[in-house]
Design an enzyme around this catalytic site. Structure first.
Site, PDB file in Angstrom:
ATOM      1  CG  LEU A 212       2.329  -6.939 -40.446  1.00  0.00           C
ATOM      2  CD1 LEU A 212       1.653  -6.021 -39.662  1.00  0.00           C
ATOM      3  CD2 LEU A 212       3.509  -6.357 -40.991  1.00  0.00           C
ATOM      4  CG  HIS A 213       7.405 -12.706 -39.871  1.00  0.00           C
ATOM      5  ND1 HIS A 213       7.309 -12.119 -41.024  1.00  0.00           N
ATOM      6  CD2 HIS A 213       8.602 -13.086 -39.597  1.00  0.00           C
ATOM      7  CE1 HIS A 213       8.754 -12.154 -41.555  1.00  0.00           C
ATOM      8  NE2 HIS A 213       9.451 -12.803 -40.548  1.00  0.00           N
ATOM      9  NE  ARG A 214      11.708  -9.189 -41.197  1.00  0.00           N
ATOM     10  CZ  ARG A 214      12.363 -10.005 -41.427  1.00  0.00           C
ATOM     11  NH1 ARG A 214      13.164 -10.395 -40.252  1.00  0.00           N
ATOM     12  NH2 ARG A 214      12.654 -10.699 -42.529  1.00  0.00           N
TER      13      ARG A 214
END
Length: 367
Positions: A208-210
């Site tokens: 997850l990075h957004r």
């Protein structure tokens, strides 16, 4: 023919590596073609050492503009100012940009203002979500591109609908998959495999990075809690950015079967992906790789610029509502996940097709 190749972030190097190999192959056959590789420095990545370039079998960049940091506007301006100087000092026949990072857009603008033609690899993909900086980068870049190299028929249609002439669109496939297929035999078991006693098809990978997922703290908490609740106790391996790790620590999120690890190298990460039961992600590129490796993939986004990974591949778009996770996991553990197939021309030969077309175009323009 001289080509200036732009890369601004780690995934860009996966996309340009096979193009460099294809150019080198042409040179070995006595074609008059050469390249200059420019790293804008948009993203600093401590893992992008000499080993990284050695793994991808590409040379170190000829120049690093070191234009990282700052706001979107500051970064765009820094890249443009420094790339303009680079391009004036090192004239070229073509600037080749890939993907949809800020560097892609900024360098395309500079090239056109200096009357240098632009080729965009991975052109025409669209999410329809203007809140994503990447979508703005795609739209701007494609509005000033000369030659469009596309990964899918959906991208072709997007470009045609926006008024691009068909003779400037080249459906070639996906260079990320060139890199994946070339390196698949070299995937490297990371230390974490033995440390966690992982077993094939018996763990889940999550990335997850957004900002929409990781910056809204309680949204992140709810997502992770719902995922953990439905993993049937399997290990959840989460390569996590240090900033996200601090958020998780502040929220007090810790589970026995959730393992936060540092980001892995390309060969190590894909070793884990290839053997995972499933991948949960908000990345676009990973959905392409899981499609080719036939690994079930759940995307925690409300839209995607890679619809072929859903219509053809192994990806499903769950959205960002935690309530969508349980039904998807139920389907996974029941063995009902779709098998998927590999999209057309994702065959490892995309870069060869790109360079062949560029050579043809150069010869036509020289007449």
């Amino acid at each position: 023919m001289n080509i200036t190749i732009i890369a601004g972030a780690r995934p860009n190097f996966m996309k340009i590596a096979p193009i460099i190999h294809a150019i080198q192959q042409k040179r070995s056959l006595k074609f008059d073609i050469d390249f200059r590789l420019i790293h804008t420095g948009q993203h600093y990545d401590k893992k992008m050492s000499g080993d990284f370039f050695e793994q991808l079998e590409i040379p170190d960049p000829h120049s690093n503009l070191e234009a990282g940091g700052g706001s979107q506007a500051e970064q765009t301006a820094a890249i443009m100012v420094r790339f303009e100087k680079e391009l004036i000092e090192n004239p070229t026949d073509l600037v080749l940009v890939v993907g949809d990072v800020t560097s892609t857009m900024a360098c395309a603008i500079v090239a056109q203002k200096l009357h240098v033609k632009v080729a965009h690899v991975e052109a025409g993909i669209r999410s329809g979500d203007w809140s994503m900086p990447e979508e703005i980068n795609r739209l701007v870049t494609d509005s000033i591109t000369n030659y469009f190299f596309t990964t899918s028929d959906v991208a072709n249609i997007n470009l045609l609908n926006s008024g691009v002439e068909s003779e400037r669109i080249f459906f070639v496939g996906n260079t990320m998959i060139d890199t994946l297929l070339k390196n698949r035999p070299k995937f490297n078991k990371p230390e974490i495999w033995d440390e966690l006693n992982l077993m094939e098809k018996n763990y889940i990978i999550m990335t997850l990075h957004r900002p929409a997922n990781v910056d809204e703290e309680y949204k992140l908490k709810n997502l992770i809690e719902e995922i953990i609740k439905n993993t049937h106790g399997l290990p959840l391996v989460f390569p996590v950015h240090p900033r996200t790790a601090k958020i998780l620590e502040g929220l007090g999120i810790a589970f026995d079967n959730m393992h936060l690890i540092e980001p892995l190298g390309y060969l190590e990460f894909n070793y884990l992906v290839e053997r995972a039961k499933a991948v949960v992600t908000d990345s676009g590129g990973i959905t392409e790789e899981t499609t080719v490796m036939a690994v079930p993939c759940m995307t925690l986004r409300d839209n995607t610029e890679r619809p072929e990974t859903i219509t053809i591949g192994t990806n499903e778009l769950l959205g960002t509502d935690p309530n969508a996770i349980a039904p998807a996991m139920e389907k996974l553990f029941a063995g009902d996940w779709k098998k998927g197939a590999i999209p057309e021309l994702w065959d490892g030969k995309t870069a060869e097709r790109i360079v062949d077309e560029l050579v043809k175009l150069y010869r036509i323009n020289k007449k």
